[in-house]
Motif scaffolding. Structure first.
Motif, PDB file in Angstrom:
ATOM      1  N   GLN A 197       0.830  -1.201   0.000  1.00 43.07           N
ATOM      2  CA  GLN A 197       0.000   0.000   0.000  1.00 43.07           C
ATOM      3  C   GLN A 197       0.863   1.249   0.000  1.00 43.07           C
ATOM      4  N   GLU A 198       0.333   2.308  -0.580  1.00 42.04           N
ATOM      5  CA  GLU A 198       1.073   3.569  -0.532  1.00 42.04           C
ATOM      6  C   GLU A 198       1.255   4.024   0.913  1.00 42.04           C
ATOM      7  N   PHE A 199       2.379   4.649   1.169  1.00 39.69           N
ATOM      8  CA  PHE A 199       2.652   5.207   2.481  1.00 39.69           C
ATOM      9  C   PHE A 199       1.893   6.524   2.607  1.00 39.69           C
ATOM     10  N   LEU A 200       1.062   6.613   3.639  1.00 39.36           N
ATOM     11  CA  LEU A 200       0.242   7.805   3.843  1.00 39.36           C
ATOM     12  C   LEU A 200       0.937   8.737   4.824  1.00 39.36           C
ATOM     13  N   ALA A 201       1.490   9.820   4.306  1.00 36.29           N
ATOM     14  CA  ALA A 201       2.112  10.821   5.168  1.00 36.29           C
ATOM     15  C   ALA A 201       1.024  11.705   5.765  1.00 36.29           C
ATOM     16  N   GLY A 202       1.269  12.199   6.947  1.00 34.92           N
ATOM     17  CA  GLY A 202       0.305  13.080   7.584  1.00 34.92           C
ATOM     18  C   GLY A 202       0.168  12.764   9.059  1.00 34.92           C
ATOM     19  N   THR A 203      -0.927  13.187   9.643  1.00 39.64           N
ATOM     20  CA  THR A 203      -1.221  12.933  11.055  1.00 39.64           C
ATOM     21  C   THR A 203      -2.346  11.916  11.140  1.00 39.64           C
ATOM     22  N   GLU A 204      -2.155  10.902  12.007  1.00 44.50           N
ATOM     23  CA  GLU A 204      -3.138   9.826  12.096  1.00 44.50           C
ATOM     24  C   GLU A 204      -4.095  10.055  13.262  1.00 44.50           C
ATOM     25  N   TYR A 205      -5.355   9.689  13.026  1.00 48.80           N
ATOM     26  CA  TYR A 205      -6.415   9.835  14.015  1.00 48.80           C
ATOM     27  C   TYR A 205      -7.188   8.522  14.092  1.00 48.80           C
ATOM     28  N   PHE A 206      -7.937   8.355  15.180  1.00 53.03           N
ATOM     29  CA  PHE A 206      -8.915   7.277  15.194  1.00 53.03           C
ATOM     30  C   PHE A 206     -10.242   7.824  15.695  1.00 53.03           C
ATOM     31  N   TYR A 224      -3.448  10.391  17.182  1.00 57.53           N
ATOM     32  CA  TYR A 224      -2.336   9.514  17.532  1.00 57.53           C
ATOM     33  C   TYR A 224      -1.025  10.287  17.590  1.00 57.53           C
ATOM     34  N   HIS A 225      -0.174   9.869  18.497  1.00 61.94           N
ATOM     35  CA  HIS A 225       1.221  10.290  18.489  1.00 61.94           C
ATOM     36  C   HIS A 225       2.044   9.007  18.517  1.00 61.94           C
ATOM     37  N   LYS A 226       2.956   8.847  17.569  1.00 65.03           N
ATOM     38  CA  LYS A 226       3.794   7.663  17.497  1.00 65.03           C
ATOM     39  C   LYS A 226       5.254   8.071  17.611  1.00 65.03           C
ATOM     40  N   ARG A 227       6.100   7.096  17.900  1.00 68.00           N
ATOM     41  CA  ARG A 227       7.540   7.350  17.976  1.00 68.00           C
ATOM     42  C   ARG A 227       8.270   6.175  17.354  1.00 68.00           C
ATOM     43  N   PRO A 228       9.509   6.383  16.873  1.00 66.69           N
ATOM     44  CA  PRO A 228      10.268   5.260  16.322  1.00 66.69           C
ATOM     45  C   PRO A 228      10.536   4.216  17.407  1.00 66.69           C
ATOM     46  N   GLY A 229      10.337   2.951  17.059  1.00 67.63           N
ATOM     47  CA  GLY A 229      10.599   1.872  17.995  1.00 67.63           C
ATOM     48  C   GLY A 229      11.863   1.119  17.629  1.00 67.63           C
ATOM     49  N   ARG A 230      12.124   0.068  18.366  1.00 70.22           N
ATOM     50  CA  ARG A 230      13.280  -0.775  18.057  1.00 70.22           C
ATOM     51  C   ARG A 230      13.105  -1.381  16.673  1.00 70.22           C
ATOM     52  N   ASP A 237       2.742   5.902  20.953  1.00 72.60           N
ATOM     53  CA  ASP A 237       3.273   6.660  22.077  1.00 72.60           C
ATOM     54  C   ASP A 237       2.110   7.090  22.986  1.00 72.60           C
ATOM     55  N   TYR A 238       1.292   8.025  22.509  1.00 67.99           N
ATOM     56  CA  TYR A 238       0.100   8.402  23.272  1.00 67.99           C
ATOM     57  C   TYR A 238      -0.973   8.948  22.338  1.00 67.99           C
ATOM     58  N   GLU A 239      -2.159   9.066  22.876  1.00 65.84           N
ATOM     59  CA  GLU A 239      -3.313   9.535  22.106  1.00 65.84           C
ATOM     60  C   GLU A 239      -4.075  10.562  22.936  1.00 65.84           C
ATOM     61  N   GLU A 240      -4.632  11.561  22.263  1.00 62.98           N
ATOM     62  CA  GLU A 240      -5.419  12.585  22.944  1.00 62.98           C
ATOM     63  C   GLU A 240      -6.685  12.880  22.151  1.00 62.98           C
ATOM     64  N   PRO A 241      -7.821  13.090  22.846  1.00 61.47           N
ATOM     65  CA  PRO A 241      -9.084  13.351  22.143  1.00 61.47           C
ATOM     66  C   PRO A 241      -9.153  14.769  21.600  1.00 61.47           C
ATOM     67  N   LEU A 242      -9.923  14.921  20.522  1.00 56.38           N
ATOM     68  CA  LEU A 242     -10.141  16.235  19.923  1.00 56.38           C
ATOM     69  C   LEU A 242     -11.444  16.830  20.440  1.00 56.38           C
TER      70      LEU A 242
END
Length: 418
Positions: A197-206, A224-230, A237-242
């Motif tokens: 699948q194409e890589f979707l750049a941007g900010t992710e939400y759920f 969503y907030h993500k961070r590079p893992g091993r 990383d963490y999530e916050e409501p809008l």
């Protein structure tokens, strides 16, 4: 609501464990159906023991006709999936029992990530460019013609970050193919096809939603907030409501309503992941079930309600639910859902270190997926996260300070292993 109403819950695991109690508060009795004998152990550990009488805890062993006959004698008013593993069977049972359910999913648009993207695109909405194949040569030819790296490579039937790879070239894609086709999904089924699948750049939400007769109520939208893992893969990383008036929420809401229609979601809960960039929203994936790993009572303190109670209300009293379903959720305070990230591996010897996490001023809840004696691995995806911690406070600065303290504790012996 009809007195003595009865329902069927398929796989009351993960967040679905809270459904029996939420329905009981509304006078609804439940029969539980385990979707197969091969449900993954990490799901089985979340089953709400004691929530069902022995005669109301059934296991589907492949005889669908027999299961339908047994359930029909109980006269259920509805069927609901408690977890991703139960989605297909819940849909089939609703159809066979003649109770409200989602559109018959003959093309598996609610499970297969390729079919999902095609269904959304067929509805005139944005969806990622996608290929599904079991042949690496076909994938390589598609990728070389597409010529937009990186690409996402994942199982067609996946969940979370299970076996999701971001590949920058065909060598990395070949490695990902081998890993995926040589393994099983989190649902316990063998991976037979791969999605590129194409890589979707941007900010992710759920977004969490509940539907009644094809009318959709969007309960919550989170960033969503993500961070590079091993190993380079991103981890949660963490999530916050809008808030309801957030510009991102205003863009996502109408798009999501169209996605739910495109996927035939007509009854019950759904959890959708959406990327937002300069071209607008685009679907990552959608599951016709409750959001995973939430603590309903904590979310309730933020919104005044939660995905579990909304689902129970919609299914048990659909007419009443429809009278207020268009009202947006209002944030009453600040909330952060923090995914735990383990930097160590070994057998867990103690959980006493979490006492200092519970002492954080904004601490609101902790849900651990490991116990003493379990083997802990370094976190590389959602399946290897040790759990989640909720931070809730009127002061967002306090939440940020406590979040940093939590991350520091993870690097300073929080996880006791040997």
């Amino acid at each position: 609501m009809t007195a003595h109403m009865h329902c069927v819950i398929v796989d009351a695991f993960s967040t679905g464990r809270y459904l029996p109690a939420a329905l009981a508060r509304r006078g609804v009795g439940c029969t539980h159906v385990q979707s197969s004998e091969a449900v993954p152990g990490f799901y089985l550990r979340t089953f709400p023991s004691g929530a069902f009488a022995p005669e109301d805890a059934l296991v589907h062993r492949g005889d669908l006709d027999g299961l339908v006959a047994e359930l029909a004698r109980r006269g259920p008013a509805f069927v609901v999936a408690g977890a991703e593993t139960g989605v297909d069977l819940a849909d089939a049972l609703a159809h066979r029992l003649g109770v409200p359910g989602n559109t018959v999913d003959a093309g598996r648009v609610r499970r297969d990530k390729y079919e999902m993207a095609m269904a959304v695109r067929g509805h005139g909405l944005r969806a990622p460019d996608t290929l599904r194949t079991h042949r690496f040569e076909a994938a390589r030819a598609w990728a070389e013609a597409y010529d937009r790296w990186p690409l996402v490579v994942k199982p067609a039937d996946s969940a979370g970050t299970d076996n999701v790879f971001f590949c920058s070239n065909t060598v990395e894609m070949c490695t990902a193919f081998s890993r995926i086709l040589g393994s099983s999904s989190l649902m316990g089924t063998a991976n037979r096809t791969v999605v590129v699948q194409e890589f979707l750049a941007g900010t992710e939400y759920f977004a969490n939603s509940v539907s009644v007769d094809g009318r959709h109520h969007i309960a919550e939208i989170w960033r969503y907030h993500k961070r590079p893992g091993r190993g380079g893969a991103a981890v949660y990383d963490y999530e916050e409501p809008l808030s309801d008036d957030d510009p991102a929420a205003r863009l996502i809401r109408p798009y999501l309503l169209g996605v739910l229609d495109a996927l035939g979601v007509r009854h019950g809960p759904a959890h959708s992941e959406i990327m937002l960039n300069g071209h607008g929203p685009v679907l990552v994936e959608c599951g016709a079930r409750l959001a995973g790993s939430i603590l309903p009572d904590v979310v309730d303190r933020c919104f005044g309600t939660n995905h579990v109670d909304l689902t129970a209300e919609a299914l048990s009293d659909p007419a009443g639910f429809r009278t207020w379903a268009d009202r947006p959720a209002e944030l009453k305070t600040h909330l952060r859902y923090v995914s735990l990230i383990s930097p160590v591996s070994g057998r867990v010897t103690s959980l006493s270190g979490f006492g200092r996490i519970r002492e954080l001023e904004s601490f609101a809840g902790l849900q651990l997926g490991v116990g003493v004696g379990d083997v802990l691995a370094p976190t590389v995806d959602s399946a290897t996260s040790p759990g989640v911690c909720y931070l809730l406070h009127d002061d967002p600065g306090q939440i940020e300070a406590d979040y940093r303290a939590l991350r520091a504790a993870e690097l300073d012996g929080l996880y006791a292993v040997q």
